[in-house]
Scaffold this motif. Structure first.
Motif, PDB file in Angstrom:
ATOM      1  N   UNK A 474       0.849  -1.198   0.000  1.00 37.38           N
ATOM      2  CA  UNK A 474       0.000   0.000   0.000  1.00 37.38           C
ATOM      3  C   UNK A 474       0.878   1.239   0.000  1.00 37.38           C
ATOM      4  N   UNK A 475       0.568   2.187  -0.904  1.00 39.72           N
ATOM      5  CA  UNK A 475       1.328   3.428  -1.031  1.00 39.72           C
ATOM      6  C   UNK A 475       0.441   4.419  -1.751  1.00 39.72           C
ATOM      7  N   UNK A 476       0.352   5.703  -1.206  1.00 37.54           N
ATOM      8  CA  UNK A 476      -0.529   6.713  -1.780  1.00 37.54           C
ATOM      9  C   UNK A 476       0.247   8.003  -1.959  1.00 37.54           C
ATOM     10  N   UNK A 477      -0.064   8.741  -3.044  1.00 38.48           N
ATOM     11  CA  UNK A 477       0.629  10.000  -3.340  1.00 38.48           C
ATOM     12  C   UNK A 477      -0.450  11.039  -3.622  1.00 38.48           C
ATOM     13  N   UNK A 492      -5.446  19.610 -12.353  1.00 38.92           N
ATOM     14  CA  UNK A 492      -6.227  18.556 -11.703  1.00 38.92           C
ATOM     15  C   UNK A 492      -5.616  18.215 -10.353  1.00 38.92           C
ATOM     16  N   UNK A 493      -6.521  17.903  -9.415  1.00 41.04           N
ATOM     17  CA  UNK A 493      -6.107  17.330  -8.144  1.00 41.04           C
ATOM     18  C   UNK A 493      -6.086  15.819  -8.370  1.00 41.04           C
ATOM     19  N   UNK A 494      -4.854  15.183  -8.458  1.00 40.74           N
ATOM     20  CA  UNK A 494      -4.700  13.782  -8.802  1.00 40.74           C
ATOM     21  C   UNK A 494      -4.261  12.974  -7.599  1.00 40.74           C
ATOM     22  N   UNK A 495      -4.944  11.840  -7.415  1.00 39.12           N
ATOM     23  CA  UNK A 495      -4.548  10.895  -6.377  1.00 39.12           C
ATOM     24  C   UNK A 495      -3.865   9.729  -7.089  1.00 39.12           C
ATOM     25  N   UNK A 496      -2.566   9.442  -6.812  1.00 41.44           N
ATOM     26  CA  UNK A 496      -1.797   8.373  -7.459  1.00 41.44           C
ATOM     27  C   UNK A 496      -1.693   7.190  -6.524  1.00 41.44           C
ATOM     28  N   UNK A 497      -2.077   5.958  -7.050  1.00 40.51           N
ATOM     29  CA  UNK A 497      -2.019   4.716  -6.284  1.00 40.51           C
ATOM     30  C   UNK A 497      -1.179   3.701  -7.058  1.00 40.51           C
ATOM     31  N   UNK A 498      -0.522   2.788  -6.360  1.00 39.81           N
ATOM     32  CA  UNK A 498       0.284   1.781  -7.060  1.00 39.81           C
ATOM     33  C   UNK A 498      -0.609   0.768  -7.794  1.00 39.81           C
ATOM     34  N   UNK A 499      -0.057   0.263  -8.921  1.00 38.82           N
ATOM     35  CA  UNK A 499      -0.729  -0.811  -9.636  1.00 38.82           C
ATOM     36  C   UNK A 499      -2.148  -0.477 -10.006  1.00 38.82           C
ATOM     37  N   UNK A 500      -3.051  -1.419  -9.651  1.00 36.38           N
ATOM     38  CA  UNK A 500      -4.462  -1.238  -9.955  1.00 36.38           C
ATOM     39  C   UNK A 500      -5.281  -1.043  -8.677  1.00 36.38           C
ATOM     40  N   UNK A 501      -4.686  -0.448  -7.656  1.00 37.18           N
ATOM     41  CA  UNK A 501      -5.442  -0.231  -6.412  1.00 37.18           C
ATOM     42  C   UNK A 501      -6.570   0.760  -6.604  1.00 37.18           C
ATOM     43  N   UNK A 502      -6.501   1.543  -7.726  1.00 36.22           N
ATOM     44  CA  UNK A 502      -7.602   2.493  -7.961  1.00 36.22           C
ATOM     45  C   UNK A 502      -8.925   1.765  -8.199  1.00 36.22           C
ATOM     46  N   UNK A 503      -8.832   0.462  -8.571  1.00 36.52           N
ATOM     47  CA  UNK A 503     -10.055  -0.262  -8.858  1.00 36.52           C
ATOM     48  C   UNK A 503     -10.935  -0.446  -7.600  1.00 36.52           C
TER      49      UNK A 503
END
Length: 561
Positions: A474-477, A492-503
């Motif tokens: 788990x890692x969030x930017x 844009x206000x962007x939330x970056x997540x590793x891999x496919x955690x955005x799913x």
């Protein structure tokens, strides 16, 4: 017959017995002289007052004569003259013959015959003589019947000249050859000894005699007359070629040939001798080879002979291909040899054997050097190709909500057959696929490929995820400021997540009074600075909450315009 008119006449006479004559003949009737005469009828008589007139009646006639003497005493007598018809003598129609031939004359209508002239007749006193005149001739036949009457007929025999036959010039040919004959002088031709002729009924047949022969041609002209001529075809004695004795030789060794039997020579194959047209050229055979010499003798006749050069050569298996781990038995063909040497020795079961087992581990060219009992050596090669198919796996590791996602790609040759097998019991024949690996678990993948030759290769990949769970990945930017002014920078206000955690993630934005300005989950975790009504949010401080499965993160950020 005597008639005495007055008894006082002191004389008598008698015309004699009746007479017979042939039609057209005449006869003299005789009476005493010194008196006067009167003959009746006055028919075909030379004089009716002559003592001895001639009569020539056409039919039977009785002639009367009254004879008166000086005392005027008359005596009457008569005689019958019988006329015999002439025989109807006839001969065959006029004829035409060819010079040197004969024809039969045929007469009829009489008892005996006489032919004149007596020229080239077999017999001039028979009705059917054979005539063979050399020139045009009229033959007259005289026929005599039983009454002694004669008649005649004539036949003309025309003699035609013979055609001038010409069979052509004598000539000579070689055995097995042919020559065209060429006769002339006529209209129809016939060769009387037609052996070895292409056609015996034409003037110019092809003659193919086995021995010297005399050909006779019979020539017939338009009149049917025939003559003959001959032509002699001399067949020479055959030429006798001698190419010499057959020999054995080592490879790449020249051999001198030595032919005899003629005055001119021609060797074949010409590419393998240094001088084609001499009797003793050098030969350079590269294999067992027949050398053929054609010899021409002084008559221009040809003969051939063959000598064989046997060249020591061996051959081994053709180049081949098989998979690593397979083998083949070496096979030596060709001429007998006594010593064998294989090189290189790698993969050879016995380097001195004529049939070793060969098992290379990679593509290799092997050479066999063989020697025979005469010391001749020869070598041959075999290349054994060992295909090296390679199973190539390319991977990409991606973090997901439920576990690690392993992307597997088959980067082997696209012509290969392939198959995936996994230690979880599954398999696949897709080039590219994904495998989800539960957190805190392992996976082993096996890719097997096979080329067109049936050779195979296998690659293994093992993923070892022991002790790693969701929290370990788990890692969030999250940014702390953004400027949605449509200048292309930081809009844009962007939330970056590793891999496919955005799913499995969601994003909530609140203003400072706690009112929600934006919410979204899944793929789109970006805020463009407008609220849920589409109105641009004012500058200020905003709050966010990011939720991912059982994890969440909250904080503030600044919006500037």
């Amino acid at each position: 017959m005597t008639f005495q008119a007055k008894s006082q006449c002191l004389f008598t006479y008698d015309l004699g017995p009746d007479v017979y004559l042939c039609s057209g003949d005449s006869i003299q009737l005789i009476t005493p002289v010194g008196h006067t005469y009167s003959w009746t009828p006055n028919y075909n008589i030379s004089s009716n007052s002559a003592s001895s007139p001639y009569v020539k009646p056409d039919v039977d006639t009785t002639y009367y004569v009254s004879v008166t003497d000086a005392n005027n005493c008359s005596v009457l007598d008569s005689i019958n003259v019988f006329v015999n018809p002439l025989p109807i003598v006839s001969v065959s129609e006029d004829d035409t013959i060819c010079a040197g031939t004969a024809t039969q004359l045929i007469a009829s209508g009489a008892l005996s015959y006489t032919w004149t002239p007596n020229y080239n007749l077999t017999n001039n006193t028979i009705p059917y003589p054979i005539a063979s005149p050399l020139i045009d001739t009229n033959y007259i036949v005289n026929g005599l019947d039983a009454n002694g009457c004669r008649n005649q007929d004539t036949i003309r025999i025309k003699v035609l000249p013979l055609p001038v036959a010409d069979a052509g010039q004598d000539t000579s040919i070689c055995p097995g050859s042919s020559v065209q004959l060429n006769a002339s002088g006529g209209h129809i031709y016939q060769w009387l000894n037609p052996v070895s002729l292409s056609n015996f009924l034409i003037p110019d047949p092809i003659s193919s005699p086995l021995d010297s022969s005399k050909y006779i041609v019979q020539v017939t002209d338009l009149n049917g007359c025939q003559s003959i001529d001959s032509v002699f075809i001399n067949v020479y004695l055959p030429a006798k070629a001698d190419a010499g004795f057959s020999v054995s030789s080592c490879a790449d060794t020249p051999i001198q040939l030595n032919a005899s039997g003629g005055i001119n020579y021609s060797w074949s194959p010409s590419d393998y001798v240094n001088h084609q047209n001499v009797f003793n050229p050098m030969a350079f055979p590269d294999d067992d080879m027949n050398f053929i010499v054609q010899v021409e003798d002084s008559n221009g006749c040809f003969d051939v002979d063959t000598m064989r050069i046997t060249v020591f050569k061996i051959s081994i298996n053709n180049d081949t291909l098989f998979c690593e781990g397979d083998s083949i038995m070496g096979f030596v063909d060709g001429d007998p040899a006594t010593v064998f040497l294989w090189s290189p020795s790698n993969g050879i079961s016995d380097t001195s054997s004529f049939e070793p087992w060969i098992k290379p581990s990679e593509t290799t060219t092997y050479t066999l050097n063989a020697t025979n009992a005469q010391g001749c050596s020869y070598q041959d090669d075999i290349t054994i190709t060992i295909p090296q198919p390679e199973a190539i796996i390319d991977t990409n590791f991606i973090i997901g909500c439920e576990g690690a996602i392993l992307e597997l790609n088959n980067n082997s040759n696209s012509d290969f057959l392939f198959n995936w097998n996994f230690d979880d019991g599954s398999s696949s024949n897709l080039n590219n696929l994904e495998k989800i690996i539960d957190y805190n678990s392992n996976l082993t993948a096996q890719l097997s490929v096979q080329d067109d030759n049936g050779c195979t290769d296998t690659s293994f990949l093992t993923y070892n995820g022991i002790g790693l769970g969701f929290d370990d990945y788990y890692q969030i930017d999250i940014p702390n400021v953004f400027t949605p002014n449509n200048d292309g920078n930081n809009d844009l206000f962007k939330v970056s997540l590793p891999g496919r955690m955005y799913e499995c993630a969601s994003l909530s934005i609140y203003n400072q009074w706690g009112q929600i300005q934006f919410y979204n989950d899944g793929n789109n975790l970006n805020w463009d600075g407008t609220n849920n009504s589409g109105i641009a949010a004012p500058q200020g401080t905003y709050f966010y909450t990011v939720s991912i499965k059982h994890e969440s993160a909250s904080g503030t950020f600044q919006l500037f315009r």
